[in-house]
Motif scaffolding. Structure first.
Motif, short mmCIF file in Angstrom:
data_model
loop_
_atom_site.label_atom_id
_atom_site.label_comp_id
_atom_site.label_asym_id
_atom_site.label_seq_id
_atom_site.Cartn_x
_atom_site.Cartn_y
_atom_site.Cartn_z
N PHE A 56 0.83 -1.21 0.00
CA PHE A 56 0.00 0.00 0.00
C PHE A 56 0.85 1.25 0.00
CE2 PHE A 56 -1.99 3.54 2.21
CZ PHE A 56 -3.15 3.71 1.45
N VAL A 57 0.49 2.20 -0.86
CA VAL A 57 1.11 3.51 -0.91
C VAL A 57 -0.02 4.54 -0.88
CG1 VAL A 57 2.45 5.14 -2.31
CG2 VAL A 57 3.11 2.72 -2.22
N GLY A 58 -0.01 5.41 0.12
CA GLY A 58 -1.06 6.41 0.23
C GLY A 58 -0.91 7.50 -0.82
N GLY A 59 -2.04 8.00 -1.31
CA GLY A 59 -2.03 9.09 -2.28
C GLY A 59 -3.13 10.08 -2.01
N HIS A 60 -2.91 11.32 -2.41
CA HIS A 60 -3.94 12.35 -2.27
C HIS A 60 -3.73 13.43 -3.32
CE1 HIS A 60 -5.90 15.82 0.22
NE2 HIS A 60 -6.69 15.39 -0.76
N VAL B 94 0.04 14.14 -3.58
CA VAL B 94 0.85 13.67 -2.46
C VAL B 94 0.98 12.15 -2.52
CG1 VAL B 94 1.10 13.56 0.05
CG2 VAL B 94 0.11 15.60 -1.03
N VAL B 95 2.21 11.65 -2.36
CA VAL B 95 2.47 10.21 -2.30
C VAL B 95 3.21 9.94 -1.00
CG1 VAL B 95 3.65 8.26 -3.37
CG2 VAL B 95 2.53 9.98 -4.81
N THR B 96 2.66 9.06 -0.16
CA THR B 96 3.28 8.80 1.14
C THR B 96 4.45 7.83 0.99
OG1 THR B 96 1.81 6.96 1.71
CG2 THR B 96 1.09 9.18 2.33
N TYR B 97 5.33 7.88 1.99
CA TYR B 97 6.48 6.97 1.97
C TYR B 97 6.74 6.37 3.35
CZ TYR B 97 9.23 10.95 3.84
OH TYR B 97 9.71 11.99 4.60
N ASP B 98 5.69 6.28 4.17
CA ASP B 98 5.83 5.72 5.52
C ASP B 98 6.44 4.33 5.51
OD1 ASP B 98 3.63 7.42 7.54
OD2 ASP B 98 3.59 7.72 5.39
#
Length: 367
Positions: free
Chosen positions: A130-134, A158-162
Motif C-alpha cells: 500500500f502507498v497512500g495518495g492524495h 501527495v504520495v506517502t512513503y511511511d
C-alpha cells in the motif's frame, strides 16, 4: 494563465509500464482519473456500488462494473494497481474484499486523510503493498456527472512513503546453520515485501505524472497536519461565511459578489463528504482551527476598539498570500516555482532525498 503541458510535470524517466489500473469508486476523483488514464491509452477499469453510476460510465464508453468480486478477481489476474476512490468509512470493507480476491495487487488511495487510512491498511495486513495518495484537486461537485478530463493537470499529488525501505540486508555471520537459514528466509521475505512496496510506489508516481500532476512526498502524519490548514479548514470557514452571509437576508445575498462567491465556493460540497474529510482528521483540524479563532478574536478586539486597527492581520495576511502566489501562482495553471528533487527509489540515501523534498514541499521525479 500559461498553457499547460503534461510534460511540464512529468519529471520521471520511468520505463514504459502500462499495466492495468483498477479504480474502486467512480466519483469525481476516481472517475476523472479513469477519464485521463483512458485518454492516455492506459488499460483502466473500475467498480462502483451504484448501478446508476456504472450505467452512466458504461454509456460514456468506460469499462465499469457493479460486481466487486469479479472486478477484484480481474485485477488479480491482470496485475492491476488498485486505486481506492471511496470515502474513509467505506475502506474497511474494501480492504477485506481485496485481501480475499486480489491478494497480490498493489494498492493506493485518493482520500484526503492519510493516518487513519494507513492504520486501516496495517490492521488488514496490507502494509507491504500500500502507498497512500492524495491528489490536491477537486470541485464542489461530486459523482460521475462531475467527472472531467484534465482535473489533475498542474495539481499536487501527495504520495506517502511511511513504508519505504532503503535496502534489505541480514547479518548472519557467526550464526549456526539453523539460525542462518532462518535469517536468510526472513531476509528473503523482507526483500520481497520491500520490492512489492517499491513497485507499487513507482506505479503510483507514474500514474500521477501521467495525468499531469506534480508528485510531492509526505509522511502520513505530516500530510494530515498540512491539509488540515490548507484544505480542511477552508471548508469550515466557507461554511461559516456562507451561513453568516445568508443570515444577512435577501439584500446581503443580492449584493454578494466575487469575494463572497470565492470565499464560499467549497461550501457547495456535499455535506457528507465535508464531514468525512474533517471528522477523520480531528486533531490536526482542531489545532488549525484554534489558531484561526485566535486570529479572529484578535481582529474582533482591534475592530471593536476605536483606538486600535486591524493593520497587523491585513498586512500579515497579504504577505502570506504573496508567499503562496510566489510558489503556486496567482491562478490555477500558472507556472509553479516549487523546488524539484530527483530520487532513485530503493537506493541508498533515497529516504533522505524524500525527507528533504518533504521539508521543502518539493516536487520529485524518478531517475
Amino acid at each position: 494563465m500559461s498553457d499547460f503541458s503534461v510534460s511540464d510535470y512529468r519529471l520521471s524517466t520511468l520505463p514504459e509500464d502500462r499495466r492495468p489500473v483498477c479504480i474502486l469508486g467512480l466519483g469525481l476523483i476516481g472517475g476523472s482519473l479513469m477519464r485521463d488514464l483512458k485518454q492516455a491509452g492506459w488499460p483502466v477499469f473500475g467498480w462502483n456500488r451504484s448501478e446508476k453510476t456504472v450505467e452512466r460510465a458504461s454509456r460514456d464508453g468506460f469499462d465499469a462494473s457493479a460486481d466487486l468480486v469479479a472486478t477484484l478477481q480481474r485485477a488479480e489476474r491482470e496485475d492491476a494497481l488498485i486505486v481506492l476512490g471511496v470515502p474513509v468509512p467505506a475502506l474497511a470493507s474494501l480492504f477485506d474484499a481485496i485481501s480475499e480476491h486480489a491478494p497480490s495487487c498493489g494498492i493506493t488511495d485518493v482520500t484526503s486523510v492519510k493516518v487513519e487510512v494507513h492504520e486501516l491498511v496495517e490492521a488488514h495486513g496490507l502494509t507491504d503493498r500500500f502507498v497512500g495518495g492524495h491528489p490536491m484537486a477537486g470541485t464542489a461537485n461530486s459523482g460521475w456527472a462531475a467527472t472531467m478530463k484534465g482535473l489533475f493537470q498542474g495539481a499536487v499529488w501527495v504520495v506517502t512513503y511511511d513504508n519505504a525501505v532503503e535496502h534489505a540486508s541480514a547479518n548472519t555471520a557467526g550464526a549456526g546453520s539453523a539460525d542462518a537459514a532462518s535469517a536468510d528466509a526472513a531476509s528473503t521475505s523482507a526483500g520481497q515485501s520491500s520490492q512489492r512496496w517499491l513497485d507499487t510506489w513507482i506505479r503510483v508516481v507514474g500514474i500521477a505524472e501521467e495525468v499531469g500532476a506534480a508528485v510531492v512526498p509526505a509522511l502520513a502524519r505530516r500530510h494530515d497536519r498540512a491539509v488540515a490548514r490548507v484544505s480542511h479548514l477552508p471548508h469550515i470557514l466557507a461554511e461559516a461565511l456562507a451561513v453568516t452571509g445568508d443570515q444577512g437576508g435577501p439584500l446581503a445575498l443580492s449584493l454578494a459578489a466575487s469575494s463572497f462567491r470565492d470565499g464560499t465556493r467549497v461550501a457547495g460540497t456535499e455535506p457528507a463528504l465535508v464531514r468525512a474529510m474533517i471528522e477523520n482528521n480531528r486533531t490536526a483540524v482542531v489545532e488549525a482551527l484554534d489558531e484561526t479563532i485566535a486570529l479572529l478574536q484578535q481582529a474582533r478586539s482591534d475592530i471593536a476598539d476605536p483606538v486600535q486597527d486591524m493593520r497587523g492581520l491585513a498586512e500579515d495576511g497579504n504577505a502570506a498570500r504573496g508567499r503562496f502566489e510566489a510558489r503556486a501562482g496567482r491562478k490555477r495553471g500558472d507556472t509553479m516555482h516549487r523546488p524539484i528533487i530527483r530520487v532513485r527509489p530503493g537506493q541508498r540515501g533515497w529516504l533522505n532525498q524524500l525527507q528533504s523534498a518533504e521539508s521543502m514541499g518539493a516536487q520529485i521525479g524518478i531517475f
